[in-house]
Design an enzyme around this catalytic site. Sequence first.
Site, short mmCIF file in Angstrom:
data_model
loop_
_atom_site.label_atom_id
_atom_site.label_comp_id
_atom_site.label_asym_id
_atom_site.label_seq_id
_atom_site.Cartn_x
_atom_site.Cartn_y
_atom_site.Cartn_z
N LYS A 1 -4.29 0.40 -8.57
CA LYS A 1 -5.63 -0.20 -8.20
C LYS A 1 -6.54 0.51 -7.56
O LYS A 1 -7.84 0.46 -8.09
CB LYS A 1 -5.08 -1.24 -7.02
CG LYS A 1 -3.92 -2.29 -7.53
CD LYS A 1 -3.96 -3.43 -6.40
CE LYS A 1 -3.29 -2.74 -5.17
NZ LYS A 1 -1.70 -2.20 -5.37
N ARG B 1 -2.92 -10.37 0.09
CA ARG B 1 -1.61 -10.13 -0.41
C ARG B 1 -0.66 -11.48 0.00
O ARG B 1 0.46 -11.06 -0.05
CB ARG B 1 -1.06 -8.70 0.45
CG ARG B 1 -1.22 -7.57 -0.25
CD ARG B 1 -1.06 -6.38 0.75
NE ARG B 1 -0.36 -5.28 0.06
CZ ARG B 1 -0.91 -4.17 -0.08
NH1 ARG B 1 -2.32 -4.09 0.34
NH2 ARG B 1 -0.42 -3.16 -0.62
N ARG C 1 2.85 10.88 -5.68
CA ARG C 1 1.72 10.65 -4.79
C ARG C 1 2.00 11.27 -3.47
O ARG C 1 1.12 11.95 -2.98
CB ARG C 1 1.33 9.35 -4.98
CG ARG C 1 -0.13 9.01 -3.99
CD ARG C 1 -0.76 7.75 -4.28
NE ARG C 1 0.00 6.71 -3.51
CZ ARG C 1 -0.37 5.44 -3.52
NH1 ARG C 1 -1.44 5.04 -4.58
NH2 ARG C 1 0.21 4.43 -2.64
N ARG D 1 1.39 10.50 2.59
CA ARG D 1 1.58 9.44 2.93
C ARG D 1 3.05 8.99 3.44
O ARG D 1 3.85 9.23 2.46
CB ARG D 1 0.91 8.20 2.10
CG ARG D 1 -0.32 7.78 2.52
CD ARG D 1 -0.91 6.81 1.24
NE ARG D 1 -0.39 5.66 1.39
CZ ARG D 1 -0.70 4.58 0.79
NH1 ARG D 1 -1.63 4.55 -0.04
NH2 ARG D 1 0.07 3.27 0.84
N ARG E 1 8.25 -2.16 0.42
CA ARG E 1 7.05 -2.73 0.13
C ARG E 1 7.01 -3.54 -1.17
O ARG E 1 6.13 -4.75 -1.33
CB ARG E 1 6.03 -1.28 -0.31
CG ARG E 1 5.31 -0.79 0.94
CD ARG E 1 5.29 0.39 0.76
NE ARG E 1 3.98 0.77 0.08
CZ ARG E 1 3.59 1.92 -0.26
NH1 ARG E 1 4.37 2.91 -0.35
NH2 ARG E 1 2.32 2.09 -0.99
P1 AMP Z 1 -2.12 0.10 0.20
O1 AMP Z 1 -2.60 1.35 0.64
O2 AMP Z 1 -2.66 -1.13 -0.48
O3 AMP Z 1 -0.86 0.30 -0.69
O4 AMP Z 1 -1.36 -0.57 1.68
C1 AMP Z 1 -0.60 0.18 2.50
C2 AMP Z 1 -0.26 -0.66 3.66
O5 AMP Z 1 -1.08 -1.08 4.39
C3 AMP Z 1 0.58 -1.73 3.24
O6 AMP Z 1 1.96 -1.42 2.97
C4 AMP Z 1 0.69 -2.81 4.53
O7 AMP Z 1 1.35 -2.33 5.46
C5 AMP Z 1 -0.81 -2.48 4.84
N1 AMP Z 1 -1.73 -3.34 4.15
C6 AMP Z 1 -2.90 -3.18 3.23
N2 AMP Z 1 -3.28 -4.31 2.71
C7 AMP Z 1 -2.82 -5.36 3.52
C8 AMP Z 1 -2.88 -6.72 3.49
N3 AMP Z 1 -4.04 -7.37 2.51
N4 AMP Z 1 -2.28 -7.57 4.19
C9 AMP Z 1 -1.33 -6.95 5.01
N5 AMP Z 1 -0.99 -5.65 5.07
C10 AMP Z 1 -1.72 -4.83 4.24
#
Ligand code: AMP
Length: 190
Positions: free
Chosen positions: A14, A89, A128, A134, A146
Amino acid sequence: MKNIILFGKPGAGKGTQAEFLKDTFNLIHISTGDVFRFNIKNETPLGVLAKGYMEKGDLVPDEVTIQMLEREVDKHLKAAGFIFDGFPRTTSQAEALDAFLTKKNMSISATLALEVSEDILVARLLNRGKDSGRADDQDEEKIRNRFAEYNKKTAPLIDFYTAQGKFHAINGEGSIDAIAEQLTTIVEQL
Ligand code: AMP
């Protein structure tokens, strides 16, 4: 306006495709994960709150995430459109987004889903994690959590956007360029 949701499990590509679409169509890219990471790095109250959830691979509570997203959109109301990456989400987030955009005379144009098998995703994310540092990308148990969060809370959005006639599935296992080309074809028609 073109307002696009990039949808898919962690590691589906994404972020990479959002950067490409942002440049091609002059859109504002909002990644909720990036906004949370920025807040954690800067030790803001929002960052302190989000940190524990993110480290475990759990979703941050809806209320906090929705407010944050709305603040980000409000910073760019003159934009040609938005790419929402990692948001919504949950069904509550999707409903809140629709309500919020409607108030501003805006709407979602399309939800573009990058589909990749979980085994490929685990390999991508562990890789990654070596570069990004991370914590949530470095441990297979957190990665699987996740996916579990996605399957339980995010997957229902496929039906939500299909019912609105806005859901497009794209095979996310091809080359970055081939996927970008498919996305471009869809976005050009919106
Ligand atoms: P990402 O970078 O999109 O993989 O997001 C990393 C982490 O951020 C996720 O595992 C959640 O803990 C938090 N996070 C990101 N976007 C959301 C969302 N829309 N709702 C809830 N938690 C989020």
